[in-house]
Structures are given as structure tokens and as C-alpha cells.
Design an enzyme around this catalytic site. Structure first.
Site, PDB file in Angstrom:
ATOM      1  N   ASN A 207       0.811  -1.082   0.028  1.00  0.00           N
ATOM      2  CA  ASN A 207      -0.046   0.057  -0.037  1.00  0.00           C
ATOM      3  C   ASN A 207       0.863   1.237  -0.011  1.00  0.00           C
ATOM      4  O   ASN A 207       2.033   1.192   0.032  1.00  0.00           O
ATOM      5  CB  ASN A 207      -0.981   0.002   1.125  1.00  0.00           C
ATOM      6  CG  ASN A 207      -0.149  -0.074   2.570  1.00  0.00           C
ATOM      7  OD1 ASN A 207       0.432   0.880   2.913  1.00  0.00           O
ATOM      8  ND2 ASN A 207      -0.402  -1.140   3.224  1.00  0.00           N
ATOM      9  N   ASP A 276      -5.109  -5.959   5.085  1.00  0.00           N
ATOM     10  CA  ASP A 276      -6.330  -6.834   5.663  1.00  0.00           C
ATOM     11  C   ASP A 276      -6.218  -7.817   5.069  1.00  0.00           C
ATOM     12  O   ASP A 276      -6.702  -8.864   5.604  1.00  0.00           O
ATOM     13  CB  ASP A 276      -7.316  -5.792   5.618  1.00  0.00           C
ATOM     14  CG  ASP A 276      -7.495  -4.653   6.343  1.00  0.00           C
ATOM     15  OD1 ASP A 276      -7.237  -4.769   7.604  1.00  0.00           O
ATOM     16  OD2 ASP A 276      -7.963  -3.718   5.943  1.00  0.00           O
ATOM     17  N   PRO A 306      -4.070 -11.534  10.300  1.00  0.00           N
ATOM     18  CA  PRO A 306      -4.302 -11.310  11.892  1.00  0.00           C
ATOM     19  C   PRO A 306      -4.308  -9.862  11.974  1.00  0.00           C
ATOM     20  O   PRO A 306      -3.644  -9.161  11.517  1.00  0.00           O
ATOM     21  CB  PRO A 306      -3.004 -11.987  12.554  1.00  0.00           C
ATOM     22  CG  PRO A 306      -1.795 -11.926  11.542  1.00  0.00           C
ATOM     23  CD  PRO A 306      -2.656 -12.083  10.241  1.00  0.00           C
ATOM     24  N   ILE A 308      -3.665  -7.489  14.332  1.00  0.00           N
ATOM     25  CA  ILE A 308      -2.444  -7.304  15.358  1.00  0.00           C
ATOM     26  C   ILE A 308      -2.966  -6.435  16.570  1.00  0.00           C
ATOM     27  O   ILE A 308      -2.652  -6.755  17.696  1.00  0.00           O
ATOM     28  CB  ILE A 308      -1.283  -6.632  14.888  1.00  0.00           C
ATOM     29  CG1 ILE A 308      -1.017  -7.666  13.389  1.00  0.00           C
ATOM     30  CG2 ILE A 308      -0.077  -6.913  15.615  1.00  0.00           C
ATOM     31  CD1 ILE A 308       0.263  -6.779  12.707  1.00  0.00           C
ATOM     32  N   LYS A 338     -14.285   2.293  15.672  1.00  0.00           N
ATOM     33  CA  LYS A 338     -13.051   1.694  15.597  1.00  0.00           C
ATOM     34  C   LYS A 338     -12.480   1.481  16.880  1.00  0.00           C
ATOM     35  O   LYS A 338     -12.004   0.327  17.398  1.00  0.00           O
ATOM     36  CB  LYS A 338     -12.135   2.119  14.373  1.00  0.00           C
ATOM     37  CG  LYS A 338     -11.149   1.202  14.000  1.00  0.00           C
ATOM     38  CD  LYS A 338     -10.281   1.404  12.748  1.00  0.00           C
ATOM     39  CE  LYS A 338     -11.078   1.403  11.495  1.00  0.00           C
ATOM     40  NZ  LYS A 338     -10.499   1.857  10.165  1.00  0.00           N
ATOM     41  N   LYS A 342     -11.478  -2.241  18.781  1.00  0.00           N
ATOM     42  CA  LYS A 342     -10.198  -2.536  18.578  1.00  0.00           C
ATOM     43  C   LYS A 342     -10.076  -2.695  20.282  1.00  0.00           C
ATOM     44  O   LYS A 342      -9.108  -3.480  20.714  1.00  0.00           O
ATOM     45  CB  LYS A 342      -9.135  -1.674  18.196  1.00  0.00           C
ATOM     46  CG  LYS A 342      -9.513  -1.598  16.481  1.00  0.00           C
ATOM     47  CD  LYS A 342      -8.654  -2.659  15.708  1.00  0.00           C
ATOM     48  CE  LYS A 342      -8.844  -2.309  14.332  1.00  0.00           C
ATOM     49  NZ  LYS A 342      -7.857  -3.232  13.414  1.00  0.00           N
TER      50      LYS A 342
HETATM   51  N1  CTP Z   1      -4.235  -3.283  12.130  1.00  0.00           N
HETATM   52  C1  CTP Z   1      -3.687  -4.227  12.662  1.00  0.00           C
HETATM   53  N2  CTP Z   1      -3.741  -5.485  12.040  1.00  0.00           N
HETATM   54  C2  CTP Z   1      -4.522  -5.623  10.793  1.00  0.00           C
HETATM   55  C3  CTP Z   1      -4.810  -4.436  10.182  1.00  0.00           C
HETATM   56  C4  CTP Z   1      -5.011  -3.046  11.091  1.00  0.00           C
HETATM   57  O1  CTP Z   1      -3.031  -4.232  13.674  1.00  0.00           O
HETATM   58  N3  CTP Z   1      -4.566  -6.695  10.158  1.00  0.00           N
HETATM   59  C5  CTP Z   1      -4.104  -1.729  12.953  1.00  0.00           C
HETATM   60  C6  CTP Z   1      -3.425  -0.659  12.172  1.00  0.00           C
HETATM   61  O2  CTP Z   1      -2.041  -0.632  12.393  1.00  0.00           O
HETATM   62  C7  CTP Z   1      -3.955   0.342  12.763  1.00  0.00           C
HETATM   63  C8  CTP Z   1      -5.367  -0.271  12.853  1.00  0.00           C
HETATM   64  O3  CTP Z   1      -5.474  -1.447  12.960  1.00  0.00           O
HETATM   65  O4  CTP Z   1      -3.468   0.760  13.872  1.00  0.00           O
HETATM   66  C9  CTP Z   1      -6.695   0.311  12.132  1.00  0.00           C
HETATM   67  O5  CTP Z   1      -6.356   0.089  10.819  1.00  0.00           O
HETATM   68  P1  CTP Z   1      -7.407   0.110   9.698  1.00  0.00           P
HETATM   69  O6  CTP Z   1      -6.833  -0.242   8.294  1.00  0.00           O
HETATM   70  O7  CTP Z   1      -7.797   1.634   9.822  1.00  0.00           O
HETATM   71  O8  CTP Z   1      -8.419  -0.588  10.250  1.00  0.00           O
HETATM   72  P2  CTP Z   1      -9.084  -1.791   9.954  1.00  0.00           P
HETATM   73  O9  CTP Z   1      -9.097  -2.790  11.131  1.00  0.00           O
HETATM   74  O10 CTP Z   1      -8.262  -2.632   8.699  1.00  0.00           O
HETATM   75  O11 CTP Z   1     -10.616  -1.632   9.438  1.00  0.00           O
HETATM   76  P3  CTP Z   1     -11.222  -1.338   8.220  1.00  0.00           P
HETATM   77  O12 CTP Z   1     -10.436  -1.716   7.174  1.00  0.00           O
HETATM   78  O13 CTP Z   1     -12.567  -1.895   8.251  1.00  0.00           O
HETATM   79  O14 CTP Z   1     -11.553   0.011   8.249  1.00  0.00           O
END
Ligand code: CTP
Length: 403
Positions: A207, A276, A306, A308, A338, A342
Site C-alpha cells: 500500500n 487486511d 491477523p 495485530i 473503531k 479494537k
Molecule cells: N491493524 C492491525 N492489523 C491488521 C489491520 C490493521 O494491527 N491486520 C491496525 C493498524 O496498524 C491500525 C489500526 O489497526 O493501527 C486500524 O487500521 P485500519 O486499516 O484503519 O482498520 P481495519 O481494522 O483494517 O478496519 P477497516 O479496514 O475495516 O477500516
């Protein structure tokens, strides 16, 4: 903020008229300030004004026996805890990049071991010229911090980037550079950059995250006295001073590194843009077009990675955990949802639909959301300043917990 010895080096541009104001503001913060100036600078700002403010002679000549007798240029370079070059002309930046030392200001800049901040000011065409931009890259790679310039109406009549940053901003950046010990005794785990999910031997899905926000947080946490472990995904950035770095590629590797570091961390800041989804199968060889059933299309099946941050929050204990969110619409509602989902202590939300914030730019404006739904919005600031504000918020949570 501890008081520091700050040397302001002035070069010859019209913005030099703002230097007395800069000196006053640094003094108001409790700093001890001295000035040196190029001969050209003294055509724009009076040495008497700077001398009256600082109570010290403003040195300009390298080989003047009376000036060298008072404080020689090497002692001046050693005296400073921080050097601010304001304004920094295109000519001075070029001399610094090449290591020239043919006058007092450049000799001091070459001799000092203190952190240097430069606040460029010049005509927009001089600023955008590849010679100037290449010089800046060289200076940045040596750890010199560049503040501004800002865009607007320029003294030369042109419009565009080239105005020296306001003294308030320069003072704020100086304070960030000087550091504190407010996080001493803490171990801060920071993740930064995007992950890369392998498709085959040569290709991956990644990305546009540059890692700049997470690296700025790691740098600022180190300046506040923390031990910093930086888990870095895909990024071209250099490791900030005082930071221990671990490089990873995929979301899975990032998870392994984070979970291994978690037991010894007291603060976790997850600025990484984690994929993701990842390809279900990774081909060990390069996928060839021949051999595909349908040669006009390739089907990839992606599976979720996963989460994280979620896992860290599930094992949070007494730690303070900060998550990031990249949102393109309904930023506040999405961030509130969110942080609930989380379970972190603070969520820093970026509106990625803005051009001047988010991915791969040096500025950012964020919303900081707390579990009670509280929202704090920052102005558009440098990523270093945003990093400072995020850490201020973390320190506030630490204080609240202590009662
Ligand atoms: N994050 C993570 N592990 C993942 C995806 C995201 O730890 N597999 C963490 C990112 O480092 C960030 C937070 O989650 O601190 C939010 O990431 P974001 O991409 O905005 O959220 P998502 O959980 O992916 O939700 P969505 O894509 O549905 O908005």
C-alpha cells in the site's frame, strides 16, 4: 522544557527581518540565545538589534582578531545545544550540502556537533530548482531538520512555496528537537510503514504508506527519553537516532515481531498500514502467463491477515495502546466505532481524502479519539509536531492513571 543554548545563524534573505522576533520567542521559552550572521544577512537585519536582544556580539567575520579573541568560531560551534539557520538561503543550503566553510556561519555549521534546524526562505523557482531540492535531500540524509518553507505571497512578487516559517513554528520544532525525559523508563513499541504480501517469487501486494508518521513518533519518543523498538514494514526511511529497528515484510511477520516485543513494552503505538488481506497461496516461482487456464486473467484468492492491534489489546495489561485509522468518509463516527471494536486507549484517525494529510506527505492533521468518544482535532502540522501531540496525549493518559 529544559533551557538550552541556541545559536541562530542568519543568512542574507529578506526574511531575516523576522529573526529578532524568533530570538525573543526562544528567550521566552527560557533559552540562552546567541546569533551569528553572514555579511549579506546584516544588510537585512541590524546587528545592533540582535546584540541588544541577546546581550552578545553578533559575529560575522571569520578572521577578525577582535571577534575571534572574544569567542572563537570552534568554541561557538561547541557552545550550542541546537543551531537554527533562519532564514536559510539557497546559497547557504548549497554551501552546507557541499561542506564549504568559507565564512563564519558556514565554518560554525561544519564544526558543530549540535542538531541543526534549517528554515529555508527564497523565491519559489529557486526553491523548486532541482539543485536546491537535491541539496535538501543531502542535508536531510545527514539528519538536518528542514522547517517549511510555507506557501504564499513572496517578497519577490511571486506566489508559491518560499516564505520562511513563522517564528512560532520554528520555536515549536526547536522544542521537539531539544527533547525531554518525560518518557524515561518507558519502552515504546512503534509499528510503521506498509506491509507487503507476497504473491509469488517477485510480486507482492502493498500500500501507499510511507512510514513517515510512525518514524516521527519513534523519533520523538526517543527524544523524550524512552527506549524505542520500531517494527518497520516497507519504507525507504532512515532509522531515527536512538531507535532500535526491526524490519519485517508481511502482516504475519509484523504480528510475530510485535507479539515477541509486547511483554517488555509499556506503550504500543500501531501506526503501520497493515494489509487486511494476503494471497492464500504464495507461488515459490514467478507466475507465468503461459500455463494459466485463462491467459487474459489471473485469479488470486485473498484471505484475511491477523488483526495485530486487536490481539495486542486483548493482551494489553497495564500498557497504553494507541491505534491508527485511515478513513476516507465519516471520519469521527468511523473512528469512534473503531476504538470500541479494537479496545485501544487512543485512536489517531487520518482523513485520507485530504491532499495535505495522510499518505506520503510531510504534513498531517488528525483526530484523536478516546474510548469515552471524546474527540480532539489537531491543526495541519508537520508529522513531527503531530507525533509530539500524540505523545503528549499518551503522557496525559499516564498521568490520569497515576491519579
Ligand atoms: N491493524 C492491525 N492489523 C491488521 C489491520 C490493521 O494491527 N491486520 C491496525 C493498524 O496498524 C491500525 C489500526 O489497526 O493501527 C486500524 O487500521 P485500519 O486499516 O484503519 O482498520 P481495519 O481494522 O483494517 O478496519 P477497516 O479496514 O475495516 O477500516
Amino acid at each position: 522544557m529544559e533551557s538550552a543554548r541556541i545559536l541562530v545563524a542568519v543568512s542574507g534573505g529578506i526574511a531575516a527581518y523576522k529573526v529578532p522576533e524568533l530570538v525573543r520567542q526562544l528567550q521566552r521559552q527560557g533559552h540562552d540565545v546567541r546569533c551569528v550572521a553572514t555579511p549579506a544577512a546584516l544588510r537585512f537585519v541590524s546587528p545592533l538589534a540582535l546584540q541588544a536582544l541577546t546581550g552578545e556580539t553578533v559575529r560575522s567575520a571569520l578572521f577578525d582578531p577582535s571577534e575571534e579573541g572574544e569567542i572563537d568560531h570552534i568554541r561557538l560551534a561547541d557552545w550550542a545545544d541546537l543551531v537554527i539557520v533562519a532564514p536559510a538561503t539557497a546559497d547557504l543550503l548549497a554551501k552546507m550540502a557541499t561542506g564549504l566553510a568559507d565564512d563564519l556561519v558556514t565554518a560554525v555549521l561544519l564544526a558543530t556537533r549540535a542538531q541543526i534546524l534549517v528554515a529555508p526562505a527564497m523565491n519559489v523557482n529557486m526553491w523548486t530548482h532541482s539543485a536546491t531540492q537535491e541539496n535538501l535531500e543531502t542535508l536531510r540524509s545527514r539528519g538536518i531538520q528542514v522547517i517549511g518553507p510555507e506557501s504564499g505571497e513572496l517578497a519577490c512578487g511571486w506566489e508559491g512555496a518560499g516564505r520562511m516559517s513563522d517564528p512560532v513554528r520554528i520555536v515549536a520544532e526547536a522544542d521537539l528537537s531539544l527533547g525531554t525525559d518525560s518518557l524515561s523508563g518507558q519502552t515504546v513499541l512503534v509499528t510503521a510503514g506498509g506491509t507487503a504480501e507476497a504473491i509469488d517469487a517477485v510480486r507482492s501486494i502493498t500500500n501507499r504508506s510511507s512510514g513517515k508518521m510512525g518514524f516521527a513518533i519513534a523519533e520523538q519518543a526517543a527524544r523524550r527519553g524512552a527506549r524505542v523498538r520500531l517494527v518497520a514494514g516497507v519504507t525507504a526511511l532512515a532509522t531515527p537516532a536512538g531507535v532500535e529497528r526491526l524490519d519485517v515484510e508481511s502482516a504475519r511477520e509484523m504480528r510475530e515481531a510485535v507479539m515477541a516485543e509486547l511483554p517488555t513494552s509499556t506503550i504500543v503505538i500501531k501506526a503501520a498500514a497493515v494489509a487486511d488481506f494476503t494471497p492464500e497461496n504464495v507461488e515459490s516461482q514467478k507466475i507465468k502467463k503461459e500455463g494459466l487456464e485463462d491467459q487474459s486473467a489471473l485469479m488470486l484468492r485473498l484471505v484475511t491477515t491477523p488483526d495485530i492491534l486487536r490481539e495486542v489489546c486483548d493482551n494489553k495489561g497495564d500498557r497504553i495502546v494507541v491505534g491508527f485509522a485511515a478513513e476516507s468518509q465519516n471520519v469521527v463516527e468511523a473512528a469512534r466505532e473503531k476504538i470500541r471494536r479494537k479496545g485501544c486507549d487512543l485512536l489517531v484517525a487520518n482523513d485520507i481524502s485530504r491532499d495535505d494529510a495522510g499518505f506520503d506527505v510531510d504534513t498531517n492533521a488528525v483526530l484523536m479519539v478516546t474510548p469515552d468518544g471524546g474527540v480532539e482535532e489537531t491543526a495541519l502540522l508537520s508529522k513531527r509536531e503531530i507525533a509530539g501531540q500524540v505523545l503528549d496525549r499518551v503522557e496525559k493518559i499516564m498521568r490520569e492513571r497515576l491519579g
